[in-house]
Design a protein around this motif. Structure first.
Motif, PDB file in Angstrom:
ATOM      1  N   CYS A   1      -4.734  16.865  25.954  1.00 20.36           N
ATOM      2  CA  CYS A   1      -5.289  15.839  27.396  1.00 20.36           C
ATOM      3  C   CYS A   1      -4.708  14.679  27.436  1.00 20.36           C
ATOM      4  O   CYS A   1      -4.611  13.623  26.424  1.00 20.36           O
ATOM      5  N   PRO A   2      -4.012  14.145  28.609  1.00 19.18           N
ATOM      6  CA  PRO A   2      -3.141  13.237  28.783  1.00 19.18           C
ATOM      7  C   PRO A   2      -3.869  11.891  28.815  1.00 19.18           C
ATOM      8  O   PRO A   2      -3.560  10.692  28.919  1.00 19.18           O
ATOM      9  N   VAL A   3      -5.088  12.005  29.271  1.00 22.54           N
ATOM     10  CA  VAL A   3      -5.941  10.749  30.230  1.00 22.54           C
ATOM     11  C   VAL A   3      -7.197  11.153  29.533  1.00 22.54           C
ATOM     12  O   VAL A   3      -8.003  10.340  29.645  1.00 22.54           O
ATOM     13  N   GLU A   4      -6.826  11.476  27.694  1.00 22.34           N
ATOM     14  CA  GLU A   4      -8.899  11.034  27.283  1.00 22.34           C
ATOM     15  C   GLU A   4      -9.825  12.072  27.508  1.00 22.34           C
ATOM     16  O   GLU A   4     -10.827  11.259  27.365  1.00 22.34           O
ATOM     17  N   ALA A   5     -10.009  12.966  28.202  1.00 21.73           N
ATOM     18  CA  ALA A   5     -10.654  13.288  29.283  1.00 21.73           C
ATOM     19  C   ALA A   5     -11.489  13.862  28.028  1.00 21.73           C
ATOM     20  O   ALA A   5     -12.347  14.754  28.370  1.00 21.73           O
ATOM     21  N   ILE A   6     -11.314  14.958  26.663  1.00 25.71           N
ATOM     22  CA  ILE A   6     -11.501  15.856  25.925  1.00 25.71           C
ATOM     23  C   ILE A   6     -12.213  15.321  24.676  1.00 25.71           C
ATOM     24  O   ILE A   6     -11.289  14.546  24.205  1.00 25.71           O
ATOM     25  N   VAL A   7     -13.556  14.904  24.438  1.00 22.57           N
ATOM     26  CA  VAL A   7     -13.778  14.182  23.566  1.00 22.57           C
ATOM     27  C   VAL A   7     -14.679  14.708  22.167  1.00 22.57           C
ATOM     28  O   VAL A   7     -15.653  16.097  22.664  1.00 22.57           O
ATOM     29  N   LEU A   8     -14.969  14.032  20.831  1.00 19.92           N
ATOM     30  CA  LEU A   8     -15.248  14.908  20.089  1.00 19.92           C
ATOM     31  C   LEU A   8     -16.587  14.574  19.813  1.00 19.92           C
ATOM     32  O   LEU A   8     -16.653  12.967  20.169  1.00 19.92           O
ATOM     33  N   ASP A   9     -17.951  15.177  19.665  1.00 14.26           N
ATOM     34  CA  ASP A   9     -19.441  14.850  19.706  1.00 14.26           C
ATOM     35  C   ASP A   9     -19.537  14.985  18.373  1.00 14.26           C
ATOM     36  O   ASP A   9     -19.982  15.634  17.802  1.00 14.26           O
ATOM     37  N   PRO A  10     -19.343  13.523  17.657  1.00 15.14           N
ATOM     38  CA  PRO A  10     -20.078  13.899  16.319  1.00 15.14           C
ATOM     39  C   PRO A  10     -21.125  14.729  15.819  1.00 15.14           C
ATOM     40  O   PRO A  10     -20.844  15.070  14.578  1.00 15.14           O
ATOM     41  N   LYS A  11     -21.734  14.358  16.463  1.00 12.66           N
ATOM     42  CA  LYS A  11     -23.205  15.134  15.635  1.00 12.66           C
ATOM     43  C   LYS A  11     -22.979  16.880  16.025  1.00 12.66           C
ATOM     44  O   LYS A  11     -23.541  17.269  14.928  1.00 12.66           O
ATOM     45  N   THR A  12     -22.916  17.155  16.978  1.00  9.27           N
ATOM     46  CA  THR A  12     -22.859  18.555  16.811  1.00  9.27           C
ATOM     47  C   THR A  12     -21.253  19.410  16.700  1.00  9.27           C
ATOM     48  O   THR A  12     -20.971  20.388  16.181  1.00  9.27           O
ATOM     49  N   GLY A  13     -20.061  19.122  16.813  1.00  7.25           N
ATOM     50  CA  GLY A  13     -18.553  19.218  16.389  1.00  7.25           C
ATOM     51  C   GLY A  13     -18.599  19.474  17.624  1.00  7.25           C
ATOM     52  O   GLY A  13     -16.826  20.052  17.524  1.00  7.25           O
ATOM     53  N   ALA A  14     -18.613  19.787  18.657  1.00  4.03           N
ATOM     54  CA  ALA A  14     -18.578  20.630  19.590  1.00  4.03           C
ATOM     55  C   ALA A  14     -16.842  19.115  20.383  1.00  4.03           C
ATOM     56  O   ALA A  14     -17.450  17.838  20.425  1.00  4.03           O
ATOM     57  N   LYS A  15     -16.122  19.790  20.969  1.00  8.19           N
ATOM     58  CA  LYS A  15     -15.421  19.420  21.916  1.00  8.19           C
ATOM     59  C   LYS A  15     -15.512  19.298  23.197  1.00  8.19           C
ATOM     60  O   LYS A  15     -15.591  20.316  24.059  1.00  8.19           O
ATOM     61  N   LYS A  16     -15.869  18.085  24.316  1.00  9.49           N
ATOM     62  CA  LYS A  16     -17.067  17.978  25.075  1.00  9.49           C
ATOM     63  C   LYS A  16     -15.419  17.647  26.457  1.00  9.49           C
ATOM     64  O   LYS A  16     -14.665  16.618  26.136  1.00  9.49           O
ATOM     65  N   VAL A  17     -16.078  18.001  28.064  1.00 15.63           N
ATOM     66  CA  VAL A  17     -14.519  17.995  28.687  1.00 15.63           C
ATOM     67  C   VAL A  17     -16.023  17.238  29.140  1.00 15.63           C
ATOM     68  O   VAL A  17     -16.493  16.606  29.798  1.00 15.63           O
ATOM     69  N   LEU A  18     -15.103  15.195  29.856  1.00 15.39           N
ATOM     70  CA  LEU A  18     -15.778  14.068  30.608  1.00 15.39           C
ATOM     71  C   LEU A  18     -14.854  14.262  31.720  1.00 15.39           C
ATOM     72  O   LEU A  18     -14.356  14.153  31.923  1.00 15.39           O
ATOM     73  N   GLU A  19     -16.462  14.901  33.150  1.00 12.85           N
ATOM     74  CA  GLU A  19     -15.817  15.356  33.825  1.00 12.85           C
ATOM     75  C   GLU A  19     -15.095  14.390  35.013  1.00 12.85           C
ATOM     76  O   GLU A  19     -14.390  14.296  35.828  1.00 12.85           O
ATOM     77  N   ASP A  20     -15.462  12.820  34.490  1.00 15.90           N
ATOM     78  CA  ASP A  20     -15.251  11.853  35.775  1.00 15.90           C
ATOM     79  C   ASP A  20     -13.995  10.977  35.225  1.00 15.90           C
ATOM     80  O   ASP A  20     -13.376  11.536  36.235  1.00 15.90           O
ATOM     81  N   LEU A  21     -13.184  12.087  34.121  1.00 16.68           N
ATOM     82  CA  LEU A  21     -12.104  11.726  33.577  1.00 16.68           C
ATOM     83  C   LEU A  21     -10.870  12.953  34.170  1.00 16.68           C
ATOM     84  O   LEU A  21     -10.426  12.598  33.897  1.00 16.68           O
ATOM     85  N   CYS A  22     -11.219  14.148  33.681  1.00 22.37           N
ATOM     86  CA  CYS A  22     -10.449  15.036  34.031  1.00 22.37           C
ATOM     87  C   CYS A  22      -9.620  15.006  35.442  1.00 22.37           C
ATOM     88  O   CYS A  22     -11.075  14.556  36.303  1.00 22.37           O
TER      89      CYS A  22
END
Lengths: 159, 616
Positions: A65-86
């Protein structure tokens, strides 16, 4: 403890309760085209296979991701899409080897499984056959190990 | 609310597709699917219209629970005037097609007129188009679905189509969706064929089409109802494990399994064609017939059977098309293709069932008609030269060959394709057609189960087991155990079942849920889905309204109380074997009471009071 979604295609009947649960959890709709989990049908083999993001540790989508819109949720291990940044560039959909990140034309963003932000993912909760379960991430193969363990012939009484 | 509040009207003569608002007043009175489509049919067509004429309409309709997470909430109905009976025809199907209609934003699609050339409807949300189907004509349902997906490069299209049976005017042709789910009975596929409509392909991605009036309440109710199904012996264990085939041995032991064209009511080969046999390894290749189970959209029961044939079986040895997995036999099909013809070769039944799915026709009517032909053959009324093969009882070869000929519309298959009423009349023995109003019996003998006898005689679409299902109280003890041989109390129980069934069929869910669900379970989901006042009392009244509306259509079409009868064999030939030996169907004892509890005249016509009470 981190947990993982575990899929057992042998138990899947293709009822799509998981797809509806996912669509409703995230979009308040039953329309399964908005689901982040998908059940595939292999008609000639008579098999149904549920499939979604495996939450890779070295997540290719996240790195791509070139805009760092996908981040790690350390609690669950999920990789989440931040819609605002995508920005909907779809590079992550190319990077993902499994195809589990998908572009949504209606929003111009991508979507992928985020494990429902912890708790019990809706798909697992809705599955009537136990084909989708949410289990200890360190022991995703426990059931199968147990099955094979049960087939050993080291019990003298059984011989 | 979970109606999309929109319908699509397709005029095949003019080649137009037009969306219009749903009549919400009718929706409130008739709920959806079976009830609502019947209301539209009654209002818009002449009951005297010939079923295969341009003036008949063909309505695809969903219910308010279709496309929701309510267990089994994926069903749609096809309503039209039926070519097999001349009565109202309403046939419903599961799979994924019905839900897709809702996702595209439509409660119903009304087809009217007749296209000059073969066409199919492509419906993608608001975009509805009729496209040329010349290249699809003559193809099977399986090929049609694949070709349409390929043409539009969209594997996620859901397709309902007719096969060669519907094209060739087989009077019991059905409409097949998702390869092995079918609106199978009453010949709705023949009507589709008469309109030159080959298929309906839908892709729905709208997210704003509908939502429950009370989402939280709806989810709570759905979760509770799912738990009821999971905890019930029939819907939680029996049906998932054996499918409807769980019944084969049970009904045989009760002494209600019609055998060899209803000459007997126990079949010596029942075990070989039962659900248990489908699980057992075959002698020939060591593999079982059944390889998996399958669920329709939203269904938490999963009674669908997926079978793989023994590839060395004579019927498919040189036909690799049938070597993969496909829809296996359920109880009615196994009975009709099996016991009704005396055939106990499970692989032959499976193949014939594949053909029914592939080319779209009803295995119940097919098997029963072949059974009738076998009896005519035995009596010497039908000769080998006419048929082209020997039609001895129990001949798997004859079953297979005649099924193929019917699918392809060749030779003697053309006559089989007209059903047993035409067949038996042609050969001078109309009494040998095991049918009511022209539609063949399903798999329960009315001499063994008296309530079923009454149900068959009074069903609005001809002999049918899913317009009340008296097997529940008479065999399974649901909701109470009734003596199957007794006639007392059957009329009021049947009326309640018929009305409840009309509600279930109008809601968008599957009748099999009623093994576990009572009216309150169903009501508990409809109420939060729609809002408004859907008390159980109101719903049962709605079911009664639907039933009476169908009845008035039939009466206007020219049917009378005289059609509420059974073939002489059931009324006069006592059962020969089993626990019900010596019994006949005692319709005369039950019918007058039935008319009375329905609020009908002794001639079977709804009284003015009944009409007024139901707001018809």
């Amino acid at each position: 403890m981190q947990k993982s979604l575990k899929m057992d295609p042998n138990k899947c009947t293709g009822c799509l309760q998981c797809e509806m649960a996912c669509a409703f959890e995230h979009h308040r709709t039953f329309t399964i085209s908005r689901s982040r989990i998908k059940v595939f049908s292999f008609e000639a083999e008579g098999r149904k296979v549920p499939y979604t993001c495996t939450q890779c540790d070295e997540a290719w989508c996240l790195h791509a991701c070139p805009v760092e819109a996908i981040v790690l949720d350390p609690k669950t291990g999920a990789k989440k899409v931040l819609e605002d940044l995508c920005v909907g560039c779809k590079v992550c959909t190319i990077a993902c080897p499994f195809g589990t990140v998908n572009y949504v034309a209606a929003t111009g963003k991508v979507q992928k499984c985020d494990l429902c932000d912890g708790g019990e993912p809706a798909c697992a909760g809705a599955c009537p056959t136990g084909a989708i379960t949410y289990v200890d991430a360190d022991w995703t193969g426990l059931d199968r190990m147990r099955q094979w363990a049960g087939k050993t012939d080291n019990n003298p009484a059984a011989v | 609310m979970t109606w999309t509040k929109k319908i699509l009207r397709v005029n095949l003569t003019a080649g137009t597709c037009q969306a219009e608002p749903l009549n919400l007043e009718w929706a409130r009175q008739y709920l959806g699917q079976r009830g609502l489509a019947t209301k539209y049919l009654v209002e818009e067509t002449d009951p005297k219209v010939l079923p295969l004429a341009e003036g008949n309409k063909l309505i695809f309709a969903t219910g308010p629970l279709t496309g929701t997470s309510a267990s089994t909430g994926g069903r749609y109905s096809v309503v039209t005037k039926g070519p097999l009976t001349g009565a109202i025809a309403c046939s419903n199907s599961g799979g994924y097609f019905g839900a897709e209609m809702k996702f595209a934003g439509y409660d119903m699609i009304i087809f009217e007129g007749k296209s000059e050339k073969p066409v199919y409807l492509l419906l993608e949300n608001d975009d509805a188009r009729l496209l040329d189907a010349a290249h699809l004509w003559g193809r099977t349902c399986w090929d049609t679905e694949e070709l349409i997906k390929h043409t539009h490069q969209d594997p996620q299209l859901r397709v309902a189509s007719i096969g060669r049976a519907g094209e060739n005017g087989v009077l019991f042709a059905g409409i097949v969706n998702d390869l092995h789910r079918a609106a199978g009975r009453s010949g709705v596929g023949a009507v589709m064929g008469s309109k030159n409509l080959k298929a309906v392909a839908i892709r729905g991605t709208r997210t704003d089409a509908y939502a429950p009036a009370d989402p939280e309440g709806f989810f709570k109710a759905v979760a509770a109802a799912k738990a009821v199904l999971a905890g019930n012996g029939v819907t939680g264990q029996g049906l998932p494990t054996y499918g409807t085939q769980v019944l084969m041995n049970v009904i045989n032991e009760v002494g209600a399994l019609p055998t060899r064209n209803h000459r007997d009511i126990q079949f010596e080969g029942a075990h070989a064609i039962s659900g248990e046999a489908m699980h057992a390894p075959r002698d020939t290749d060591g593999k079982p017939n059944l390889i998996n189970r399958n669920a329709c959209f939203a269904c938490t029961i999963g009674c669908g059977r997926i079978s793989k044939m023994d590839t060395s079986h004579f019927s498919v040895k040189d036909k690799p098309t049938y070597h993969g997995a496909s829809g296996g036999v359920e109880y009615e099909a196994a009975w009709a293709l099996g016991a009704a013809c005396g055939v106990s070769d499970l692989e032959a039944l499976t193949y014939a069932n594949f053909l029914c799915n592939e080319d779209g026709f009803d295995p119940i009517t097919l098997g029963t008609t072949i059974g009738a032909a076998m009896e005519l053959y035995e009596l010497g009324l039908l000769k080998k030269e006419e048929v082209g093969l020997e039609l001895t009882w129990g001949s798997a070869e004859a079953l297979v060959k005649l099924s193929e000929m019917t699918a392809q519309g060749v030779g003697f298959g053309k006559i089989i394709g007209l059903g047993s009423r035409v067949l038996c009349s042609t050969y001078g023995r109309p009494d040998l057609s095991m049918s009511v109003k022209g539609q063949e019996f399903p798999a329960y003998d009315g001499r063994g189960l008296q309530g079923m006898a009454l149900e068959y005689a009074t069903s609005n679409r001809g002999a049918c087991h899913v317009r009340g299902y008296m097997v529940s109280p008479e065999v399974l003890g649901i909701p109470v155990k009734m003596d199957p041989g007794a006639t007392e109390g059957k009329a009021p129980m049947l009326k309640a079942f018929q009305d409840l069934t009309a509600v279930v069929d109008s809601a968008g869910i599957c009748l099999f849920t009623t093994f576990a669900w009572g009216g309150p379970d169903i009501q508990s989901m409809i109420q939060p889905a729609l809002g408004g006042d859907y008390s159980l009392e109101n719903l049962m009244l709605l079911g009664e309204r639907v039933w009476n509306l169908e009845r008035t259509f039939n009466l206007a079409a020219g049917l009378t109380g005289k059609d509420d009868t059974l073939p002489p064999r059931l009324l006069t030939e006592p059962a020969k074997t089993g626990p019900m030996k010596g019994r006949v169907a005692e319709l005369g004892k039950m019918l007058p009471e039935y008319y009375q509890v329905r609020g009908w005249t002794p001639e079977g016509v709804p009284t003015p009071e009944t009409v007024a009470r139901l707001g018809l």
